[in-house]
Design a protein around this motif. Structure first.
Motif, PDB file in Angstrom:
ATOM      1  N   ALA B 241       0.832  -1.200   0.000  1.00  0.00           N
ATOM      2  CA  ALA B 241       0.000   0.000   0.000  1.00  0.00           C
ATOM      3  C   ALA B 241       0.867   1.250   0.000  1.00  0.00           C
ATOM      4  O   ALA B 241       0.571   2.236  -0.666  1.00  0.00           O
ATOM      5  N   GLU B 242       1.952   1.192   0.748  1.00  0.00           N
ATOM      6  CA  GLU B 242       2.809   2.375   0.859  1.00  0.00           C
ATOM      7  C   GLU B 242       3.407   2.748  -0.496  1.00  0.00           C
ATOM      8  O   GLU B 242       3.414   3.910  -0.890  1.00  0.00           O
ATOM      9  N   LYS B 243       3.873   1.726  -1.241  1.00  0.00           N
ATOM     10  CA  LYS B 243       4.461   2.002  -2.558  1.00  0.00           C
ATOM     11  C   LYS B 243       3.419   2.575  -3.510  1.00  0.00           C
ATOM     12  O   LYS B 243       3.699   3.506  -4.261  1.00  0.00           O
ATOM     13  N   LEU B 244       2.219   1.961  -3.494  1.00  0.00           N
ATOM     14  CA  LEU B 244       1.159   2.436  -4.378  1.00  0.00           C
ATOM     15  C   LEU B 244       0.829   3.899  -4.066  1.00  0.00           C
ATOM     16  O   LEU B 244       0.693   4.729  -4.962  1.00  0.00           O
ATOM     17  N   ALA B 245       0.705   4.204  -2.756  1.00  0.00           N
ATOM     18  CA  ALA B 245       0.308   5.551  -2.357  1.00  0.00           C
ATOM     19  C   ALA B 245       1.418   6.559  -2.652  1.00  0.00           C
ATOM     20  O   ALA B 245       1.155   7.675  -3.099  1.00  0.00           O
ATOM     21  N   GLN B 246       2.659   6.161  -2.411  1.00  0.00           N
ATOM     22  CA  GLN B 246       3.775   7.060  -2.667  1.00  0.00           C
ATOM     23  C   GLN B 246       3.854   7.413  -4.149  1.00  0.00           C
ATOM     24  O   GLN B 246       3.998   8.573  -4.528  1.00  0.00           O
ATOM     25  N   PHE B 247       3.730   6.367  -4.977  1.00  0.00           N
ATOM     26  CA  PHE B 247       3.775   6.580  -6.425  1.00  0.00           C
ATOM     27  C   PHE B 247       2.604   7.475  -6.859  1.00  0.00           C
ATOM     28  O   PHE B 247       2.766   8.382  -7.671  1.00  0.00           O
ATOM     29  N   THR B 248       1.426   7.201  -6.292  1.00  0.00           N
ATOM     30  CA  THR B 248       0.242   7.994  -6.624  1.00  0.00           C
ATOM     31  C   THR B 248       0.450   9.457  -6.249  1.00  0.00           C
ATOM     32  O   THR B 248       0.147  10.371  -7.035  1.00  0.00           O
ATOM     33  N   ALA B 249       0.981   9.703  -5.057  1.00  0.00           N
ATOM     34  CA  ALA B 249       1.208  11.081  -4.614  1.00  0.00           C
ATOM     35  C   ALA B 249       2.169  11.794  -5.562  1.00  0.00           C
ATOM     36  O   ALA B 249       1.949  12.950  -5.945  1.00  0.00           O
ATOM     37  N   GLU B 250       3.223  11.098  -5.993  1.00  0.00           N
ATOM     38  CA  GLU B 250       4.184  11.716  -6.919  1.00  0.00           C
ATOM     39  C   GLU B 250       3.511  12.116  -8.231  1.00  0.00           C
ATOM     40  O   GLU B 250       3.767  13.180  -8.777  1.00  0.00           O
ATOM     41  N   ARG B 251       2.649  11.218  -8.725  1.00  0.00           N
ATOM     42  CA  ARG B 251       1.957  11.531  -9.977  1.00  0.00           C
ATOM     43  C   ARG B 251       1.017  12.722  -9.795  1.00  0.00           C
ATOM     44  O   ARG B 251       0.905  13.578 -10.646  1.00  0.00           O
ATOM     45  N   LEU B 252       0.331  12.769  -8.632  1.00  0.00           N
ATOM     46  CA  LEU B 252      -0.639  13.839  -8.386  1.00  0.00           C
ATOM     47  C   LEU B 252       0.045  15.190  -8.223  1.00  0.00           C
ATOM     48  O   LEU B 252      -0.571  16.225  -8.433  1.00  0.00           O
ATOM     49  N   LEU B 253       1.316  15.175  -7.854  1.00  0.00           N
ATOM     50  CA  LEU B 253       2.059  16.431  -7.769  1.00  0.00           C
ATOM     51  C   LEU B 253       2.491  16.896  -9.153  1.00  0.00           C
ATOM     52  O   LEU B 253       2.851  18.048  -9.345  1.00  0.00           O
ATOM     53  N   GLU B 254       2.454  15.967 -10.119  1.00  0.00           N
ATOM     54  CA  GLU B 254       2.756  16.351 -11.500  1.00  0.00           C
ATOM     55  C   GLU B 254       1.435  16.622 -12.234  1.00  0.00           C
ATOM     56  O   GLU B 254       0.627  17.385 -11.758  1.00  0.00           O
ATOM     57  N   ASP B 255       1.203  15.914 -13.371  1.00  0.00           N
ATOM     58  CA  ASP B 255       0.037  16.258 -14.198  1.00  0.00           C
ATOM     59  C   ASP B 255      -1.217  15.458 -13.876  1.00  0.00           C
ATOM     60  O   ASP B 255      -2.279  15.717 -14.430  1.00  0.00           O
ATOM     61  N   THR B 256      -1.097  14.463 -13.024  1.00  0.00           N
ATOM     62  CA  THR B 256      -2.252  13.592 -12.776  1.00  0.00           C
ATOM     63  C   THR B 256      -3.262  14.264 -11.857  1.00  0.00           C
ATOM     64  O   THR B 256      -2.879  14.913 -10.876  1.00  0.00           O
ATOM     65  N   ARG B 257      -4.542  14.118 -12.179  1.00  0.00           N
ATOM     66  CA  ARG B 257      -5.592  14.663 -11.329  1.00  0.00           C
ATOM     67  C   ARG B 257      -6.559  13.586 -10.845  1.00  0.00           C
ATOM     68  O   ARG B 257      -7.276  13.755  -9.865  1.00  0.00           O
ATOM     69  N   ILE B 258      -6.627  12.472 -11.549  1.00  0.00           N
ATOM     70  CA  ILE B 258      -7.483  11.369 -11.125  1.00  0.00           C
ATOM     71  C   ILE B 258      -6.629  10.105 -11.086  1.00  0.00           C
ATOM     72  O   ILE B 258      -6.024   9.730 -12.091  1.00  0.00           O
ATOM     73  N   ALA B 259      -6.555   9.485  -9.923  1.00  0.00           N
ATOM     74  CA  ALA B 259      -5.735   8.276  -9.802  1.00  0.00           C
ATOM     75  C   ALA B 259      -6.534   7.204  -9.079  1.00  0.00           C
ATOM     76  O   ALA B 259      -7.457   7.513  -8.322  1.00  0.00           O
ATOM     77  N   SER B 260      -6.182   5.953  -9.347  1.00  0.00           N
ATOM     78  CA  SER B 260      -6.860   4.872  -8.633  1.00  0.00           C
ATOM     79  C   SER B 260      -5.902   3.723  -8.380  1.00  0.00           C
ATOM     80  O   SER B 260      -4.945   3.522  -9.130  1.00  0.00           O
ATOM     81  N   PHE B 261      -6.148   3.021  -7.290  1.00  0.00           N
ATOM     82  CA  PHE B 261      -5.470   1.748  -7.046  1.00  0.00           C
ATOM     83  C   PHE B 261      -6.347   0.890  -6.152  1.00  0.00           C
ATOM     84  O   PHE B 261      -7.402   1.348  -5.683  1.00  0.00           O
ATOM     85  N   SER B 262      -5.945  -0.359  -5.961  1.00  0.00           N
ATOM     86  CA  SER B 262      -6.759  -1.305  -5.185  1.00  0.00           C
ATOM     87  C   SER B 262      -5.992  -1.824  -3.987  1.00  0.00           C
ATOM     88  O   SER B 262      -4.775  -1.983  -4.046  1.00  0.00           O
ATOM     89  N   LEU B 263      -6.725  -2.100  -2.926  1.00  0.00           N
ATOM     90  CA  LEU B 263      -6.159  -2.779  -1.765  1.00  0.00           C
ATOM     91  C   LEU B 263      -7.049  -3.984  -1.450  1.00  0.00           C
ATOM     92  O   LEU B 263      -8.276  -3.866  -1.466  1.00  0.00           O
ATOM     93  N   GLY B 264      -6.443  -5.126  -1.174  1.00  0.00           N
ATOM     94  CA  GLY B 264      -7.225  -6.344  -0.947  1.00  0.00           C
ATOM     95  C   GLY B 264      -7.189  -6.814   0.494  1.00  0.00           C
ATOM     96  O   GLY B 264      -6.659  -6.133   1.375  1.00  0.00           O
ATOM     97  N   GLY B 265      -7.771  -7.974   0.716  1.00  0.00           N
ATOM     98  CA  GLY B 265      -7.681  -8.627   2.027  1.00  0.00           C
ATOM     99  C   GLY B 265      -8.875  -8.413   2.936  1.00  0.00           C
ATOM    100  O   GLY B 265      -8.797  -8.683   4.122  1.00  0.00           O
ATOM    101  N   TRP B 266     -10.001  -7.948   2.384  1.00  0.00           N
ATOM    102  CA  TRP B 266     -11.136  -7.564   3.232  1.00  0.00           C
ATOM    103  C   TRP B 266     -12.164  -8.671   3.426  1.00  0.00           C
ATOM    104  O   TRP B 266     -13.189  -8.454   4.081  1.00  0.00           O
ATOM    105  N   ASP B 267     -11.935  -9.838   2.849  1.00  0.00           N
ATOM    106  CA  ASP B 267     -12.968 -10.891   2.864  1.00  0.00           C
ATOM    107  C   ASP B 267     -12.862 -11.731   4.134  1.00  0.00           C
ATOM    108  O   ASP B 267     -12.313 -12.826   4.131  1.00  0.00           O
ATOM    109  N   THR B 268     -13.421 -11.203   5.218  1.00  0.00           N
ATOM    110  CA  THR B 268     -13.157 -11.752   6.551  1.00  0.00           C
ATOM    111  C   THR B 268     -14.252 -12.704   7.021  1.00  0.00           C
ATOM    112  O   THR B 268     -15.030 -12.370   7.904  1.00  0.00           O
ATOM    113  N   HIS B 269     -14.299 -13.882   6.419  1.00  0.00           N
ATOM    114  CA  HIS B 269     -15.298 -14.890   6.826  1.00  0.00           C
ATOM    115  C   HIS B 269     -14.932 -15.550   8.151  1.00  0.00           C
ATOM    116  O   HIS B 269     -15.810 -16.030   8.864  1.00  0.00           O
ATOM    117  N   ASN B 270     -13.647 -15.637   8.441  1.00  0.00           N
ATOM    118  CA  ASN B 270     -13.202 -16.331   9.655  1.00  0.00           C
ATOM    119  C   ASN B 270     -12.298 -15.424  10.475  1.00  0.00           C
ATOM    120  O   ASN B 270     -11.450 -14.728   9.928  1.00  0.00           O
TER     121      ASN B 270
END
Lengths: 452, 403
Positions: B241-270
């Motif tokens: 998550a940290e790498k994804l967010a860091q990379f995203t922040a760098e892009r948003l400081l340049e020309d990017t205005r809309i960014a997306s990524f995914s985080l998993g692991g939420w399927d908590t049946h047990n």
């Protein structure tokens, strides 16, 4: 623009290489469709693996009840099935590498993509390859209507597009259980598989077709069974023609599929898809019209369509206009490198993962995980992205040396991989490279190799 | 035949030729549209909104969840409490930079399949619609002055959310492009007459070069192989998550205005109490990395929307977990959101108030909040939002989630 055996091998086949056999003319390419690849590198059929599904479900039930050992047994079953599906993936690669021309394998990929399916739950994923084997392979050189019928009644497709969940309006089951219609398969058959998105159908046709399709259930033995108590009483009117009466019958479904397959919009749509896939992202309209005419004239005979495709001058434009998809790029590379089908079948899972499965994911084509029912994109711009190209370059530079010993001399390899299609810049790069691995990598990374 | 179909068939016929590639022909030379930024995080696996944002003031809540809700919640207001696993985000709440929408969901109902739920969430359509492209891509296609870098799908997967006709950038922080100087030169020569390849390579060299690790020149096969091996491992495992967010922040400081990524692991049946620890820690890290990476000025212009395919059952199950449900919570963060609030109407948790006597009842369409964000940040028209970006959506009752 006329027939060229090396263009035939790259544009319509699986590429050049030490084992490639060149067709002498378009007839030779067509004749190559009659090969024994499926026999030499077998892939399973759904009916032979139905016991896996039923055992898996029984164990899931036992597990929920907390029975001892059910969890472990389920895991062992899943691993065994996964091993089998990895063997099928090896066979898919081996067929493309071993085929003399490879037109058959390319068509198999094309039709599997045209009728895209995906295992929506983990339990179905290892069975997806059976869909190609059961519904696509037997009809590649036959009638489109027969392929359509096989596809629409295959359990993997019926599950993927929610047809098993669809219950007919006014059916016995629908009235008892309060369940209803699901239009997903009906819509995708009309929009993607047959008439095409611009085709002459309306939302009413989709709804009526969905009513007609309702009734299929999984038969527990690897096939689908039609249950009249789940089907809507007819008649349904699709594209102006009425099907069935008060008593639902599966024959009415088949008749509708025959009629939809014979529609001129279907001819146009399939012709356009073939031309786009094999020749150009924006194909010559005359080529499309020529294939469509052959389809209609022959009553939907696919061999007639391939013949029309291969006899048209536009198919032999000297410049390559299509980017190889990742699966095509990788198998063409294996073929050029002289990796034997035997070595592919014997490769450890770890090697297959590192050299093919993970790299394909990095190139944007995770195997058997397409983006949607419309399959993998065709346009060059989708594949040659910064990330996609970086993954191809990285593969070209590293994987050949990991799986080939010794690496070929890049100057010779350029000739093997590109034949007479080589250009002066690629030839120069192969000579100027400082090391063998870079020379081989540059040849594979060249636009001449990346495109077909 | 609907409008969407007509438009699609037009685009299909036009196709995409090499010369029309966004890499080769810049779509527009204008600067990125404004200073506002949107980050959409897809929480894959169905996050349990009732555990993350706990309705402690609901008299039926405690009885439904005797075992799964770990630890003491941190106070949000007199009704809701925050999962202690997100303690690091709690200071943002007081500053108004963290908020939630509760009891919200996509229009997906009843089947509760991750696969279909995520498809609908990303396609932004109602059930039964055709899955073709993502709502963020459609939003980009309706924004004036966008360029290739305006929309950025981070993480390498060809996520449906950003997939479509509008050109977007994709790059995984772990992707590598390591070439010797000579190979680069020879590639440049080969790609000279193949503009699509040349442009993609320039962009790749640029993106790989902006990263501290991974990019750059190498001379030996061993180095090359190692770089490839690392990239493959990261691809197989997924970036942190940290790498994804860091990379995203760098892009948003340049020309990017809309960014997306995914985080998993939420399927908590047990064993949900234990199972949620890691995804919550990763999510917290992602938000804090975005904040720190963007810096106060850009963070002040940013809205982060974290959404999931559906919520989980109101009642815990027999294995100290929860099963697939319907409504859940959406997380809002950033200086541009109206934080310090839990938006949305609370439906209650009494048996008769639950959806099908089982799940939290949805009281709003999740797409309306995304639409509110797109309208407020980028000036997209309500008519476009309701007709093209989220077909069939009614935004009239949506609360103001932006400042």
């Amino acid at each position: 623009m006329r027939f060229n055996p090396q263009i035939a091998a790259t544009r319509f086949g699986t590429g050049l290489g030490p084992t490639a056999v060149f067709a002498g003319d378009a007839g030779g390419v067509l004749a190559s469709l009659d090969d024994d690849m499926a026999g030499r590198f077998p892939i399973g059929h759904m009916v032979d693996h139905a016991d896996y599904l039923s055992k898996y479900r029984d164990l899931a039930k036992a597990r929920r009840k907390g029975e001892d050992g059910a969890r472990e047994a389920q895991k062992a079953l899943r691993i065994a099935m996964k091993d089998r599906s990895q063997d099928w993936f090896r066979a898919t690669l081996a067929r493309q590498v071993a085929a003399p021309v490879g037109f058959h394998e390319r068509l198999s990929l094309f039709w599997t993509d045209h009728f895209t399916v995906e295992g929506k739950q983990a339990v179905y994923r290892p069975l997806v390859a059976t869909f190609t084997e059961d519904a696509i392979q037997p009809h590649i050189t036959g009638r489109f209507a027969d392929m359509l019928k096989a596809v629409v009644t295959h359990p993997i497709m019926l599950h993927y597009l929610d047809q098993f969940a669809s219950v007919g309006e006014g059916s016995v089951v629908g009235q008892q259980a309060g369940k209803g219609l699901n239009e997903n398969l009906a819509r995708e058959v009309l929009e993607l598989h047959t008439l095409g998105v611009g085709g002459s159908y309306t939302q009413t046709d989709v709804r009526e077709f969905a009513k007609l399709l309702a009734g299929f259930r999984y038969d527990g033995k690897g096939g689908a069974v039609y249950r009249a108590r789940r089907a809507s009483p007819g008649a349904e009117v699709i594209l102006g023609k009425a099907y069935g009466d008060d008593t639902p019958r599966v024959e009415d479904v088949y008749q509708a599929l025959e009629d939809i397959a014979a529609h001129p919009d279907t001819a146009r749509h399939l012709a356009w898809k073939l031309a786009v896939h094999f020749v150009a992202d924006r194909p010559d309209p005359e080529l499309v019209a020529h294939i469509a005419a052959a389809y209609l004239r022959s009553g939907g005979d696919l061999m007639a369509c391939y013949e029309a495709l291969l006899e048209h001058p536009a198919a032999w434009a000297p410049e390559a206009q299509k980017v190889r998809r990742p699966i095509e790029f990788i198998t063409a590379s294996l073929r050029a490198l002289g990796i034997t089908p035997k070595a592919i079948m014997a490769a450890e899972t770890r090697i297959v993962m590192q050299s093919v499965v993970v790299p394909m994911r990095m190139m944007g084509q995770p195997w058997e995980r397409p983006p949607g029912p419309d399959g993998w994109p065709e346009d060059a711009g989708h594949w040659i992205t910064p990330q996609g190209l970086a993954a191809r370059l990285q593969w070209a530079m590293t994987v050949p040396a990991a799986i080939t010993n010794p690496l070929p001399d890049p100057r010779n390899f350029a000739r093997t991989a590109l034949g007479d299609l080589i250009d002066s810049d690629t030839d120069f790069a192969a000579r100027a490279a400082a090391t063998r691995w870079e020379g081989v990598g540059l040849v594979l990374a060249s636009p001449r190799f990346q495109m077909r | 035949m609907t409008n969407t179909q007509t438009r699609r068939s037009f685009l299909t016929q036009v196709g995409c030729c090499l010369a029309a590639s966004p890499l080769v022909t810049p779509v527009a030379l204008a600067a990125a549209p404004g200073d506002k930024r949107l980050v959409v995080i897809i929480l894959r696996g169905a996050m349990d909104g009732l555990d993350v944002v706990r309705p402690l003031g609901d008299r039926d809540f405690a009885a439904l969840r005797p075992n799964v809700n770990m630890g003491d919640a941190l106070p949000l207001n007199d009704f809701f409490g925050l999962h202690p696993g997100l303690a690091g985000l709690h200071p943002l709440w007081a500053k108004g930079e963290l908020g939630f929408v509760h009891a919200t969901s996509t229009p997906y109902r009843d089947k509760r399949s991750h696969f279909d739920g995520q498809d609908l969430l990303e396609a932004g359509i109602g059930p039964g619609g055709a899955i073709r492209d993502g709502w963020l891509n459609r939003a980009l296609s309706l924004m004036p002055g966008t360029q290739l870098r305006t929309g950025f799908a981070v993480g390498g997967e060809d996520a449906l959310l950003m997939h479509g006709d509008a050109p977007v950038s994709t790059w995984a922080p772990d992707a590598v492009l390591t070439l010797s100087t000579q190979s680069k030169r020879l590639l440049g020569r080969m790609y000279h007459d193949a503009p699509l390849f040349a442009a993609a390579m320039d962009e790749a060299v640029d993106l790989a070069g902006t990263l501290q690790a991974g990019g750059g020149d190498i001379e030996t096969y061993g180095e090359m192989r190692e770089a490839m091996g690392n990239a493959m491992q990261a691809t197989a495992k997924g970036s942190t998550a940290e790498k994804l967010a860091q990379f995203t922040a760098e892009r948003l400081l340049e020309d990017t205005r809309i960014a997306s990524f995914s985080l998993g692991g939420w399927d908590t049946h047990n064993g949900q109490a234990r199972a949620l620890r890691k995804p919550l820690a990763e999510f917290e890290r992602a938000i804090l990395t975005l904040r720190d990476g963007l810096g106060p000025a850009a963070w002040g212009q940013t809205a982060v929307l974290a959404m999931t395919e559906f919520g989980r059952t109101a009642r815990e199950n027999g294995s100290q977990g929860t099963d697939h449900g319907t409504a859940g919570a959406m997380v809002l963060a950033g200086g541009a959101v109206r934080g310090g609030m839990v938006h949305g109407d609370w439906p209650g948790l009494a048996n008769a108030q639950l959806y099908k006597e089982r799940d939290l009842m949805p009281t709003s369409d999740l797409r309306a909040h995304a639409g509110t964000a797109l309208a407020g940040l980028f000036g997209l028209a309500k008519s476009d939002l309701e007709a093209h970006i989220f077909p069939g959506l009614d935004m009239s009752a949506a609360p103001g989630i932006l400042r």
